[in-house]
Design a protein around this motif. Structure first.
Motif, PDB file in Angstrom:
ATOM      1  N   PHE A 268       0.821  -1.202   0.000  1.00 45.75           N
ATOM      2  CA  PHE A 268       0.000   0.000   0.000  1.00 45.75           C
ATOM      3  C   PHE A 268       0.864   1.264   0.000  1.00 45.75           C
ATOM      4  N   ALA A 269       2.075   1.171   0.543  1.00 50.38           N
ATOM      5  CA  ALA A 269       2.966   2.331   0.564  1.00 50.38           C
ATOM      6  C   ALA A 269       3.545   2.624  -0.813  1.00 50.38           C
ATOM      7  N   VAL A 270       4.076   1.602  -1.474  1.00 53.00           N
ATOM      8  CA  VAL A 270       4.879   1.874  -2.667  1.00 53.00           C
ATOM      9  C   VAL A 270       4.110   1.788  -3.982  1.00 53.00           C
ATOM     10  N   GLU A 271       2.967   1.100  -4.013  1.00 49.94           N
ATOM     11  CA  GLU A 271       2.332   0.845  -5.310  1.00 49.94           C
ATOM     12  C   GLU A 271       2.026   2.124  -6.064  1.00 49.94           C
ATOM     13  N   GLN A 272       1.451   3.128  -5.395  1.00 57.15           N
ATOM     14  CA  GLN A 272       1.087   4.371  -6.062  1.00 57.15           C
ATOM     15  C   GLN A 272       2.071   5.506  -5.780  1.00 57.15           C
ATOM     16  N   ALA A 273       3.154   5.203  -5.097  1.00 54.46           N
ATOM     17  CA  ALA A 273       4.108   6.252  -4.718  1.00 54.46           C
ATOM     18  C   ALA A 273       4.866   6.766  -5.937  1.00 54.46           C
ATOM     19  N   VAL A 274       5.070   8.071  -5.988  1.00 55.49           N
ATOM     20  CA  VAL A 274       5.882   8.677  -7.047  1.00 55.49           C
ATOM     21  C   VAL A 274       7.205   9.187  -6.496  1.00 55.49           C
ATOM     22  N   GLY A 275       7.348   9.139  -5.176  1.00 55.11           N
ATOM     23  CA  GLY A 275       8.599   9.499  -4.518  1.00 55.11           C
ATOM     24  C   GLY A 275       8.834   8.539  -3.362  1.00 55.11           C
ATOM     25  N   ASP A 276       9.373   9.056  -2.276  1.00 54.90           N
ATOM     26  CA  ASP A 276       9.521   8.238  -1.079  1.00 54.90           C
ATOM     27  C   ASP A 276       8.143   7.814  -0.567  1.00 54.90           C
ATOM     28  N   ALA A 277       8.095   6.652   0.065  1.00 52.92           N
ATOM     29  CA  ALA A 277       6.878   6.160   0.698  1.00 52.92           C
ATOM     30  C   ALA A 277       7.191   5.860   2.157  1.00 52.92           C
TER      31      ALA A 277
ATOM     32  N   ALA B  59       9.252  -8.026  -5.647  1.00 55.16           N
ATOM     33  CA  ALA B  59       9.260  -8.998  -4.546  1.00 55.16           C
ATOM     34  C   ALA B  59       7.842  -9.270  -4.057  1.00 55.16           C
ATOM     35  N   LEU B  60       7.038  -8.234  -3.946  1.00 58.18           N
ATOM     36  CA  LEU B  60       5.652  -8.405  -3.490  1.00 58.18           C
ATOM     37  C   LEU B  60       4.825  -9.173  -4.509  1.00 58.18           C
ATOM     38  N   TYR B  61       5.070  -8.936  -5.777  1.00 55.95           N
ATOM     39  CA  TYR B  61       4.380  -9.671  -6.836  1.00 55.95           C
ATOM     40  C   TYR B  61       4.677 -11.166  -6.717  1.00 55.95           C
ATOM     41  N   ARG B  62       5.917 -11.505  -6.439  1.00 59.73           N
ATOM     42  CA  ARG B  62       6.306 -12.908  -6.285  1.00 59.73           C
ATOM     43  C   ARG B  62       5.710 -13.516  -5.013  1.00 59.73           C
ATOM     44  N   MET B  63       5.381 -12.671  -4.036  1.00 60.79           N
ATOM     45  CA  MET B  63       4.719 -13.138  -2.813  1.00 60.79           C
ATOM     46  C   MET B  63       3.195 -13.210  -2.987  1.00 60.79           C
ATOM     47  N   ASN B  64       2.716 -12.894  -4.191  1.00 62.04           N
ATOM     48  CA  ASN B  64       1.287 -12.869  -4.512  1.00 62.04           C
ATOM     49  C   ASN B  64       0.543 -11.810  -3.709  1.00 62.04           C
ATOM     50  N   ILE B  65       1.206 -10.696  -3.463  1.00 61.72           N
ATOM     51  CA  ILE B  65       0.567  -9.544  -2.840  1.00 61.72           C
ATOM     52  C   ILE B  65       0.300  -8.526  -3.931  1.00 61.72           C
TER      53      ILE B  65
ATOM     54  N   ALA C  16      -5.288  -7.731  -6.785  1.00 63.55           N
ATOM     55  CA  ALA C  16      -6.234  -8.822  -6.982  1.00 63.55           C
ATOM     56  C   ALA C  16      -6.392  -9.684  -5.738  1.00 63.55           C
ATOM     57  N   THR C  17      -5.310  -9.887  -4.989  1.00 65.68           N
ATOM     58  CA  THR C  17      -5.394 -10.724  -3.788  1.00 65.68           C
ATOM     59  C   THR C  17      -5.844  -9.932  -2.571  1.00 65.68           C
ATOM     60  N   LEU C  18      -5.511  -8.652  -2.519  1.00 66.32           N
ATOM     61  CA  LEU C  18      -5.882  -7.833  -1.369  1.00 66.32           C
ATOM     62  C   LEU C  18      -7.331  -7.347  -1.460  1.00 66.32           C
ATOM     63  N   PHE C  19      -7.843  -7.235  -2.680  1.00 65.82           N
ATOM     64  CA  PHE C  19      -9.241  -6.866  -2.901  1.00 65.82           C
ATOM     65  C   PHE C  19      -9.855  -7.984  -3.762  1.00 65.82           C
ATOM     66  N   PRO C  20     -10.270  -9.080  -3.126  1.00 70.86           N
ATOM     67  CA  PRO C  20     -10.658 -10.292  -3.860  1.00 70.86           C
ATOM     68  C   PRO C  20     -12.035 -10.184  -4.513  1.00 70.86           C
TER      69      PRO C  20
ATOM     70  N   ARG D  25      -7.885  -3.646 -11.072  1.00 71.25           N
ATOM     71  CA  ARG D  25      -6.850  -2.715 -10.603  1.00 71.25           C
ATOM     72  C   ARG D  25      -5.461  -3.342 -10.650  1.00 71.25           C
ATOM     73  N   SER D  26      -5.396  -4.670 -10.538  1.00 75.94           N
ATOM     74  CA  SER D  26      -4.095  -5.346 -10.532  1.00 75.94           C
ATOM     75  C   SER D  26      -3.429  -5.341 -11.895  1.00 75.94           C
ATOM     76  N   ILE D  27      -4.194  -5.097 -12.958  1.00 78.66           N
ATOM     77  CA  ILE D  27      -3.637  -5.159 -14.303  1.00 78.66           C
ATOM     78  C   ILE D  27      -2.584  -4.075 -14.521  1.00 78.66           C
ATOM     79  N   GLY D  28      -2.718  -2.966 -13.794  1.00 74.63           N
ATOM     80  CA  GLY D  28      -1.735  -1.898 -13.941  1.00 74.63           C
ATOM     81  C   GLY D  28      -0.323  -2.381 -13.675  1.00 74.63           C
ATOM     82  N   TYR D  29      -0.157  -3.152 -12.609  1.00 72.36           N
ATOM     83  CA  TYR D  29       1.207  -3.621 -12.325  1.00 72.36           C
ATOM     84  C   TYR D  29       1.626  -4.757 -13.251  1.00 72.36           C
TER      85      TYR D  29
END
Length: 257
Positions: A109-118, A223-229, A232-236, A243-247
């Motif tokens: 939740f911190a880094v997905e939409q971050a454009v700078g530091d999170a 790393a989070l993608y490989r952990m299946n975070i 799509a998984t957080l909002f099932p 929303r997951s298609i963006g990444y």
């Protein structure tokens, strides 16, 4: 509040390993104060603090009056914490702050939409479990539990007590389960969470601010993608999948580099 800056994913993983049992909250901007959505809304209200209780009560009353038409079981609306959680997770301003037991969910939740530091905030829930604010040592987590009928009105609605409760509703919704969610409820709306925690005496930090440098976003998201975070998984539901298609686009680009 203790603050540290991390510049690699490995540093973050090491930090989390040393915070077992804590709760975490991710935000895309380190400059955002730890206010609930309701606090942010009311602090912009020129009517002033004297009307805050009435405004919060009205918002809950309106939601209860109308939400039942969308629910298969309207009994959820009679439980204070479940009702507030339902409001929170559908976009209504409430006094709740969303935390999670998973530092990696918070990092997403911190880094997905971050454009700078999170930033990820770490809350010392093991210590707070049996703590009470110095102004009234009777206000333990067990005593003020908003899952007990009447306690929300007794300890929270009037906004008198700089204290905090954390936990889950007696029955969790799908998103709370997927996100390993933990709800944090402050006893006053006018103070950010880190200021509320100053009302507790402790020799150890009760909350820490972990700034994730912008340079680690790509590594963290992979790393989070490989952990299946993912969304799509957080909002099932279908919204989370879309929303997951963006990444998914970013992952494709990374493999082509």
């Amino acid at each position: 509040m203790h603050e540290l800056r991390l510049r690699s994913w490995a540093e973050f993983v090491d930090y989390c390993n040393r915070r077992d049992g804590w709760a975490f909250r991710g935000q895309a901007d380190p400059g955002w104060p730890l206010f609930s959505s309701l606090s942010r809304r009311l602090l912009r209200d020129p009517a002033g603090r004297s009307e805050w209780q009435a405004r919060e009560e009205r918002s809950i009353r309106i939601f209860r009056r109308k939400a039942h038409v969308y629910l298969p079981d309207r009994s959820v609306l009679q439980d204070e914490l479940r009702c507030l959680a339902l409001m929170q997770h559908h976009g209504a301003p409430t006094r709740l702050l969303d935390f999670t037991k998973s530092p990696f969910v918070a990092a997403f939740f911190a880094v997905e939409q971050a454009v700078g530091d999170a930033v990820v905030y770490a809350l010392n829930t093991p210590w707070l479990w049996s703590a009470a604010p110095r102004h009234d040592p009777t206000l333990t987590r067990e005593q003020i539990d908003p899952r007990v009928q009447g306690n929300f009105e007794r300890y929270f609605a009037e906004n008198h007590h700089p204290m905090v409760w954390f936990g889950e509703p007696s029955e969790m919704d799908r998103r709370l389960v997927a996100q390993s969610g933990l709800l944090v409820m402050p006893g006053t709306l006018e103070m950010p969470l880190d200021d509320v925690l100053r009302s507790y005496d402790s020799e150890q930090p009760l909350i820490e601010k972990v700034v994730l440098g912008r340079e680690l976003r790509s590594e963290a998201m992979h790393a989070l993608y490989r952990m299946n975070i993912t969304q799509a998984t957080l909002f099932p539901d279908l919204e989370g999948l879309a929303r997951s298609i963006g990444y998914e686009l970013e992952e494709m680009w990374q493999r082509r580099i």
